[in-house]
Design a protein around this motif. Structure first.
Motif, mmCIF file in Angstrom:
data_model
loop_
_atom_site.group_PDB
_atom_site.id
_atom_site.type_symbol
_atom_site.label_atom_id
_atom_site.label_comp_id
_atom_site.label_asym_id
_atom_site.label_seq_id
_atom_site.Cartn_x
_atom_site.Cartn_y
_atom_site.Cartn_z
ATOM 1 N N VAL A 208 10.703 55.326 -44.725
ATOM 2 C CA VAL A 208 11.224 55.716 -46.032
ATOM 3 C C VAL A 208 12.070 56.984 -45.908
ATOM 4 N N GLN A 211 15.189 55.940 -44.033
ATOM 5 C CA GLN A 211 15.765 54.666 -44.470
ATOM 6 C C GLN A 211 16.098 53.779 -43.275
ATOM 7 N N ARG A 237 13.076 48.989 -44.740
ATOM 8 C CA ARG A 237 13.516 50.345 -45.122
ATOM 9 C C ARG A 237 12.652 50.948 -46.230
ATOM 10 N N GLN A 238 12.041 50.089 -47.026
ATOM 11 C CA GLN A 238 11.215 50.581 -48.143
ATOM 12 C C GLN A 238 9.792 50.930 -47.709
ATOM 13 N N GLU A 240 7.663 48.777 -46.414
ATOM 14 C CA GLU A 240 6.786 47.632 -46.637
ATOM 15 C C GLU A 240 6.584 46.877 -45.329
ATOM 16 N N ASP A 263 18.494 45.100 -42.849
ATOM 17 C CA ASP A 263 17.061 45.279 -43.012
ATOM 18 C C ASP A 263 16.323 44.084 -42.406
#
Length: 570
Positions: A208, A211, A237-238, A240, A263
């Motif tokens: 995070v 990114q 990138r989040q 998760e 991603d």
């Protein structure tokens, strides 16, 4: 681009066998359409190779094996392989002669080599002994995608996450500055309770913050006292988790990097562990299985006392090796209770293992006669009690030697900590299976095993723990209740609390002082113990480096709580 993660279980030093594992994973990855295959840190030689790295012929053989592997790999597949590379400038700079490296193999060649930048020297790690740190950020380009390469510890120095820096550089931040599209981390990260959850939280922070989609490939398997849980995973990138490999087993998972979204796309996610007991159980079973297999044992023997510790070890052994490969030996003395025999036999029936009874009363009498003159005029005490344990230890070793079995010792961490164990007796063995498992956790694990059906006999769980070396003996004749003892040990050993802090937590100062003294006095025993499987962040093994001859614990009470560093002692 499809990227495969090979979660491998190497045997240290088995260069041909480890190369074959990588090759088989590469063929599977190619069959699934992968363009890149990731393997763990030092996957070619196994981690940790320790002083094998000081052998020039071993290093040279690794180089030859790497070149051959490059030629054998499937076409159109790039593979990252953990290896070592010689530091050709060592004689000029005075640095170490090797780098801990990752080699990029493609088109039959070693295309690039990347060096680990952060070298840990804490707990079980001693990489500065062998390696020179890399000095530059590592990345390569594959099909127009820039992929940053980090190796294990390179991931563990985010100052925002830790609140400090342990090293002067942060390799993840350096790669983010360069602007890579994806970061991979090739690891050999040993297991401890709850570590996977911590890894995921740590990696999420970096993903995070920078990114960056990230892929973490970890070794699996047992190597000596260390257990590697695998649990490789990938994050978008989040932050998760879009994929996770299974724990405590080899695995190969494939994830896809979407060039348009820059991603990782969602893939298969293995379930997390059901509980701490679940993960500890899996770790211990894998540790026993691999220790036996890699040391070329197929069968094990252990003493069955009818107590909870030997019951748990027997259950672990059966799960690891199969009931037909486990032999339990009952060695009752005149002080053994009737239930110690019946409980041990009930356990052996529940597990389906063979059990043999060898009474030791006659042997005890022989020792008593031999020592009668020497011990004349003295009272029965620890020496006589320990003879029983040493007789049993001799019998177990004789059986192990005669039939080529691996002897498993059954002492728990609470006992090892305070020396409630007998050198050349119950400490005999080739592997101390639960020496990093506190007594209270032993009970917890046994209840976990009995969740569906009775494996550990209920009477074993109900009765008071006892070594049964004299009439009516129970452990609490010599030790505090295990709930109290284990909490004190946790605070002293794991949390590094002072005696004052432990007392402030609510413990009796007399008991705390006594436990501290017992831990210090038992160091010479622990030094002679067999290797024990590590499941916590502070085990009595490779990472425990206490002096035997030391007066610190004896003198510390002479210092006030906030004494100056060099007080005057009267």
């Amino acid at each position: 681009m499809k990227i495969a993660i090979a979660q491998l279980n190497p045997t240290i030093g088995d260069l041909p066998g480890n190369a074959q594992q990588i090759l088989e994973a590469a063929k599977q990855a190619a069959a699934e359409g992968a363009r890149l295959l990731l393997t763990p840190e030092l996957s070619l030689c196994g981690y940790p190779p320790r002083d094998l790295l000081l052998n020039p012929s071993f290093v040279a053989a690794m180089g030859v094996t790497l070149q051959q592997l490059a030629q054998d790999l499937p076409p159109n597949l790039a593979v990252l392989v953990g290896t070592v590379e010689e530091n050709l400038k060592a004689h000029i700079t005075g640095g170490k002669s090797l780098f801990n490296s990752i080699a990029l193999l493609e088109e039959g060649q070693v295309k690039q080599v990347f060096h680990k930048r952060l070298l840990p020297t804490y707990d079980v790690f001693d990489e500065r002994r062998y390696f020179e740190p890399g000095l530059q950020a590592n990345y390569f380009t594959l099909d127009n995608i820039d992929i940053g390469v980090t190796i294990c510890e390179d991931l563990w120095n985010d100052e925002e996450f830790w609140g400090k820096r342990s090293y002067t550089v942060n390799p993840i931040a350096d790669l983010a500055i360069i602007g890579v599209d994806l970061i991979v981390n090739l690891s050999a990260s040993p297991y401890s309770v709850g570590k996977q959850q911590f890894r995921e939280v740590m990696l999420r922070h970096s993903a995070v913050r920078f990114q960056q989609p990230m892929i973490y490939a970890n070794q699996v398997g047992g190597n000596d006292d260390l257990i590697f849980d695998g649990c490789s995973f990938a994050m978008n990138r989040q932050g998760e988790i879009i994929s996770r490999a299974s724990g405590f087993t080899t695995d190969l998972v494939v994830v896809e990097f979407d060039e348009t979204q820059q991603d990782l796309k969602s893939a298969t996610v293995a379930s997390p562990f059901a509980s701490e007991d679940d993960e500890i159980w899996q770790a211990l079973v894998l540790g026993v299985r691999d220790y036996a297999r890699k040391c070329r044992f197929s069968k094990v023997v252990l003493g069955l006392s009818g107590g909870i510790d030997s019951s748990l070890v027997a259950a672990i052994a059966v799960a690891a090796l199969g009931k037909e490969n486990v032999l339990g030996i009952l060695m009752p003395s005149p002080y053994s209770s009737e239930h110690s025999i019946s409980d041990a036999l009930a356990l052996s029936e529940n597990l389906g293992i063979k059990a043999q009874i060898l009474p030791i009363a006659n042997l005890m009498q022989s020792f008593d006669r031999s020592l009668a003159d020497m011990f004349a005029g003295t009272e029965f005490g620890i020496a006589e009690e320990n003879l029983q344990s040493r007789i049993r230890g001799n019998l177990l070793m004789a059986i192990a030697n005669k039939f080529g079995y691996l002897l498993l010792s059954t002492g728990n961490k609470s006992e090892m900590a305070v020396g409630y164990c007998t050198l050349y007796g119950d400490m005999n063995g080739g592997l101390a299976v639960i020496s990093d498992v506190p007594k209270t956790r032993v009970y917890s694990l046994c209840h976990y095993l009995n969740r569906d059906r009775e494996i550990i006999p209920q009477n074993v769980l109900n009765k008071a723990p006892s070594a049964e070396l004299k009439p009516g003996q129970v452990d609490q004749d010599s030790l505090p209740p295990y709930e109290i003892l284990d909490d004190i040990l946790q605070r002293l050993i794991h949390n590094h609390q002072s005696a004052d802090q432990v007392v402030a937590a609510g413990h009796d100062p007399v008991i705390v002082d006594r436990v501290i003294q017992m831990v210090a006095r038992a160091e010479f025993k622990r030094r002679q113990a067999p290797p024990g499987l590590k499941i916590t962040d502070r085990a009595f093994g490779t990472g425990w480096r206490m002096p035997i001859a030391s007066n610190w614990f004896a003198l510390k009470n002479a210092y006030p709580a906030k004494a100056s560093p060099t007080p005057t002692l009267k």
